[in-house]
Design a protein around this motif. Sequence first.
Motif, PDB file in Angstrom:
ATOM      1  N   GLY A 196      59.360   5.766  -7.649  1.00 40.38           N
ATOM      2  CA  GLY A 196      58.648   5.929  -8.903  1.00 40.38           C
ATOM      3  C   GLY A 196      59.528   5.989 -10.131  1.00 40.38           C
ATOM      4  N   ARG A 197      59.000   6.644 -11.166  1.00 37.88           N
ATOM      5  CA  ARG A 197      59.491   6.480 -12.527  1.00 37.88           C
ATOM      6  C   ARG A 197      60.855   7.086 -12.811  1.00 37.88           C
ATOM      7  NH1 ARG A 197      54.532   8.700 -15.925  1.00 37.88           N
ATOM      8  NH2 ARG A 197      54.441  10.112 -14.129  1.00 37.88           N
ATOM      9  N   TYR A 198      61.367   7.961 -11.961  1.00 37.84           N
ATOM     10  CA  TYR A 198      62.694   8.519 -12.203  1.00 37.84           C
ATOM     11  C   TYR A 198      63.798   7.509 -11.902  1.00 37.84           C
ATOM     12  CZ  TYR A 198      63.533   9.083  -7.190  1.00 37.84           C
ATOM     13  OH  TYR A 198      63.740   8.840  -5.859  1.00 37.84           O
TER      14      TYR A 198
ATOM     15  N   ALA B 137      58.570  -2.963 -16.109  1.00 38.35           N
ATOM     16  CA  ALA B 137      58.616  -3.684 -17.383  1.00 38.35           C
ATOM     17  C   ALA B 137      58.395  -5.173 -17.174  1.00 38.35           C
ATOM     18  CB  ALA B 137      59.955  -3.443 -18.071  1.00 38.35           C
ATOM     19  N   GLU B 138      58.841  -5.670 -16.018  1.00 38.20           N
ATOM     20  CA  GLU B 138      58.680  -7.090 -15.697  1.00 38.20           C
ATOM     21  C   GLU B 138      57.280  -7.404 -15.180  1.00 38.20           C
ATOM     22  OE1 GLU B 138      60.108 -10.015 -12.078  1.00 38.20           O
ATOM     23  OE2 GLU B 138      61.460  -8.401 -12.707  1.00 38.20           O
ATOM     24  N   LYS B 139      56.740  -6.499 -14.356  1.00 40.77           N
ATOM     25  CA  LYS B 139      55.503  -6.810 -13.632  1.00 40.77           C
ATOM     26  C   LYS B 139      54.232  -6.347 -14.339  1.00 40.77           C
ATOM     27  CE  LYS B 139      57.059  -8.663  -9.740  1.00 40.77           C
ATOM     28  NZ  LYS B 139      56.599  -9.973  -9.221  1.00 40.77           N
ATOM     29  N   GLY B 140      54.321  -5.331 -15.190  1.00 40.13           N
ATOM     30  CA  GLY B 140      53.104  -4.840 -15.847  1.00 40.13           C
ATOM     31  C   GLY B 140      52.721  -3.459 -15.392  1.00 40.13           C
ATOM     32  N   GLY B 141      51.417  -3.167 -15.392  1.00 42.53           N
ATOM     33  CA  GLY B 141      50.918  -1.819 -15.163  1.00 42.53           C
ATOM     34  C   GLY B 141      51.021  -1.359 -13.719  1.00 42.53           C
ATOM     35  N   PHE B 142      50.787  -0.061 -13.545  1.00 48.24           N
ATOM     36  CA  PHE B 142      50.899   0.575 -12.230  1.00 48.24           C
ATOM     37  C   PHE B 142      49.975  -0.074 -11.207  1.00 48.24           C
ATOM     38  CE2 PHE B 142      49.336   3.550  -9.100  1.00 48.24           C
ATOM     39  CZ  PHE B 142      50.502   4.078  -8.576  1.00 48.24           C
ATOM     40  N   LEU B 143      48.708  -0.259 -11.567  1.00 46.27           N
ATOM     41  CA  LEU B 143      47.752  -0.787 -10.600  1.00 46.27           C
ATOM     42  C   LEU B 143      48.084  -2.222 -10.218  1.00 46.27           C
ATOM     43  CD1 LEU B 143      45.273   0.152  -9.028  1.00 46.27           C
ATOM     44  CD2 LEU B 143      43.839  -0.814 -10.837  1.00 46.27           C
ATOM     45  N   ASP B 144      48.550  -3.002 -11.192  1.00 47.04           N
ATOM     46  CA  ASP B 144      48.966  -4.368 -10.889  1.00 47.04           C
ATOM     47  C   ASP B 144      50.067  -4.363  -9.836  1.00 47.04           C
ATOM     48  OD1 ASP B 144      47.212  -5.487 -12.739  1.00 47.04           O
ATOM     49  OD2 ASP B 144      48.665  -5.361 -14.371  1.00 47.04           O
ATOM     50  N   MET B 145      51.006  -3.455  -9.958  1.00 51.67           N
ATOM     51  CA  MET B 145      52.103  -3.399  -8.992  1.00 51.67           C
ATOM     52  C   MET B 145      51.629  -2.893  -7.635  1.00 51.67           C
ATOM     53  SD  MET B 145      55.523  -2.300 -11.056  1.00 51.67           S
ATOM     54  CE  MET B 145      55.028  -0.606 -11.287  1.00 51.67           C
ATOM     55  N   ALA B 146      50.703  -1.932  -7.624  1.00 49.79           N
ATOM     56  CA  ALA B 146      50.192  -1.423  -6.344  1.00 49.79           C
ATOM     57  C   ALA B 146      49.493  -2.511  -5.541  1.00 49.79           C
ATOM     58  CB  ALA B 146      49.247  -0.253  -6.581  1.00 49.79           C
TER      59      ALA B 146
ATOM     60  N   ALA C 113      55.931  -6.651  -4.876  1.00 53.18           N
ATOM     61  CA  ALA C 113      56.462  -5.639  -5.792  1.00 53.18           C
ATOM     62  C   ALA C 113      56.353  -4.249  -5.180  1.00 53.18           C
ATOM     63  CB  ALA C 113      55.715  -5.690  -7.120  1.00 53.18           C
ATOM     64  N   ALA C 114      55.213  -3.950  -4.561  1.00 52.62           N
ATOM     65  CA  ALA C 114      55.015  -2.619  -3.973  1.00 52.62           C
ATOM     66  C   ALA C 114      55.997  -2.359  -2.837  1.00 52.62           C
ATOM     67  CB  ALA C 114      53.581  -2.477  -3.485  1.00 52.62           C
ATOM     68  N   CYS C 115      56.300  -3.377  -2.061  1.00 50.97           N
ATOM     69  CA  CYS C 115      57.288  -3.210  -0.992  1.00 50.97           C
ATOM     70  C   CYS C 115      58.670  -2.982  -1.580  1.00 50.97           C
ATOM     71  CB  CYS C 115      57.283  -4.431  -0.076  1.00 50.97           C
ATOM     72  SG  CYS C 115      58.532  -4.340   1.228  1.00 50.97           S
ATOM     73  N   GLU C 116      59.020  -3.745  -2.606  1.00 49.32           N
ATOM     74  CA  GLU C 116      60.325  -3.546  -3.248  1.00 49.32           C
ATOM     75  C   GLU C 116      60.458  -2.119  -3.774  1.00 49.32           C
ATOM     76  OE1 GLU C 116      62.934  -5.207  -7.049  1.00 49.32           O
ATOM     77  OE2 GLU C 116      61.343  -6.476  -6.215  1.00 49.32           O
ATOM     78  N   ILE C 117      59.398  -1.609  -4.396  1.00 59.54           N
ATOM     79  CA  ILE C 117      59.428  -0.243  -4.931  1.00 59.54           C
ATOM     80  C   ILE C 117      59.528   0.779  -3.795  1.00 59.54           C
ATOM     81  CG2 ILE C 117      58.077   1.485  -6.193  1.00 59.54           C
ATOM     82  CD1 ILE C 117      56.891  -0.964  -7.766  1.00 59.54           C
ATOM     83  N   THR C 118      58.776   0.555  -2.714  1.00 62.48           N
ATOM     84  CA  THR C 118      58.827   1.457  -1.556  1.00 62.48           C
ATOM     85  C   THR C 118      60.245   1.595  -1.023  1.00 62.48           C
ATOM     86  OG1 THR C 118      56.549   0.879  -0.933  1.00 62.48           O
ATOM     87  CG2 THR C 118      57.949   1.810   0.793  1.00 62.48           C
TER      88      THR C 118
ATOM     89  N   LEU D 231      54.899   4.734   1.354  1.00 66.06           N
ATOM     90  CA  LEU D 231      54.199   3.595   0.772  1.00 66.06           C
ATOM     91  C   LEU D 231      53.971   3.790  -0.725  1.00 66.06           C
ATOM     92  CD1 LEU D 231      52.255   1.064   0.999  1.00 66.06           C
ATOM     93  CD2 LEU D 231      50.466   2.722   1.578  1.00 66.06           C
ATOM     94  N   PHE D 232      54.315   2.792  -1.527  1.00 68.57           N
ATOM     95  CA  PHE D 232      54.011   2.833  -2.952  1.00 68.57           C
ATOM     96  C   PHE D 232      52.559   2.396  -3.144  1.00 68.57           C
ATOM     97  CE2 PHE D 232      53.603   0.685  -7.081  1.00 68.57           C
ATOM     98  CZ  PHE D 232      53.911   1.738  -7.924  1.00 68.57           C
ATOM     99  N   SER D 233      51.731   3.344  -3.527  1.00 68.43           N
ATOM    100  CA  SER D 233      50.307   3.073  -3.751  1.00 68.43           C
ATOM    101  C   SER D 233      49.748   4.270  -4.505  1.00 68.43           C
ATOM    102  CB  SER D 233      49.589   2.836  -2.417  1.00 68.43           C
ATOM    103  OG  SER D 233      48.253   2.449  -2.628  1.00 68.43           O
ATOM    104  N   ASP D 234      48.449   4.506  -4.383  1.00 69.07           N
ATOM    105  CA  ASP D 234      47.827   5.632  -5.082  1.00 69.07           C
ATOM    106  C   ASP D 234      46.628   6.126  -4.278  1.00 69.07           C
ATOM    107  OD1 ASP D 234      47.942   7.036  -7.905  1.00 69.07           O
ATOM    108  OD2 ASP D 234      45.824   6.764  -7.436  1.00 69.07           O
TER     109      ASP D 234
END
Length: 341
Positions: free
Chosen positions: A26-28, A37-46, A51-56, A70-73
């Motif tokens: 996440g954001r830290y 910044a490249e992909k857009g909003g949180f839900l778009d990335m989820a 993108a979600a796998c890269e963040i995970t 898992l990066f999700s909500d």
Amino acid sequence: MPGLLLETLNGKRTSRTPMWLMRQAGRYLPEYRALRAEKGGFLDMAYDSEAACEITLQPIDRFGFDGAILFSDILIVPHAIGQHLEFLAGEGPRLSPPLVDAALESLTPDLSRFEPIYETVRLCRKRMPEGVTMLGFAGSPWTVATYMVAGEGSRDQHEARAMAYRDPDALQAIVDRIVYLTVDYLSGQIEAGAEAVQLFDSWAGSLAPDQFERWVIAPNARIVAALRERHPETPIIGFPKGAGEKLGAYARETGVQAMGIDETLDPEWVTRELPQGMPVQGNLDPLLLLAGSAELELRVATILRAFADRPHIFNLGHGIDRRTPIDHVHRLIAAVRGFEG
């Protein structure tokens, strides 16, 4: 071979204490902020599985944690139930229509919203370093219902709590729908490759004891029983934040294999209260990690000593604060992994 975290969830004492941090993806992290910044909003990335796998995997690549969450909500479930979901900058999530004044029956379910989440799990399992456990998750019914009823988060969950007294049948219908879909949702994550799952009940602490039994323990017990039938080998972690003295009842009555412990609880009390041998997870205060004071290493040692006689996963008492310096996380890892008793 199962990793240390999975072995611990299965009740084994391992050579060192495994660790991961809630909200570690996440954001830290500067790499997360750059991708957002490249992909857009949180839900778009989820919903963007790549993108979600890269963040995970970002915190695994940087820190070498023993588990990847898992990066999700938690609000993916109400989105699939049929509420409109958006995340507003600086304001958090919004669900519409709020069920405080709209009928559950007016919603049109769209279960295809689960599919990108499953694909994220599949991608992560393919790319996961050996020995790292893939963790799936969902929100527990009470916490999810509070958002569905009010349409947003609140400090005291007053809309849902009032509905529980004023019209319990209406709230029961909402909770029942969440239970039904959550079983399928977590089952889908497990089938996609999640090796363990966590139930987040972030607002469990807002309920009176009799209400806690009905809206926290009973629905989570139904989810655990159904998942145990479908996936008997998959550990389930329960995390009823704020449960306080009701923690033992939750542990005994829901059937979860492991308990997440928030930062408000004394680990010595926890280890006396919970069933012998039950794995625990926690419970450093996220604000101590943010502050990074000299007390950080002392508190880590206190927690590790308190849980030394049972399987223990080191974690925070809730999600990592987005302002947490990276250096403080490295200090935490060094303190946990360098602990010698």
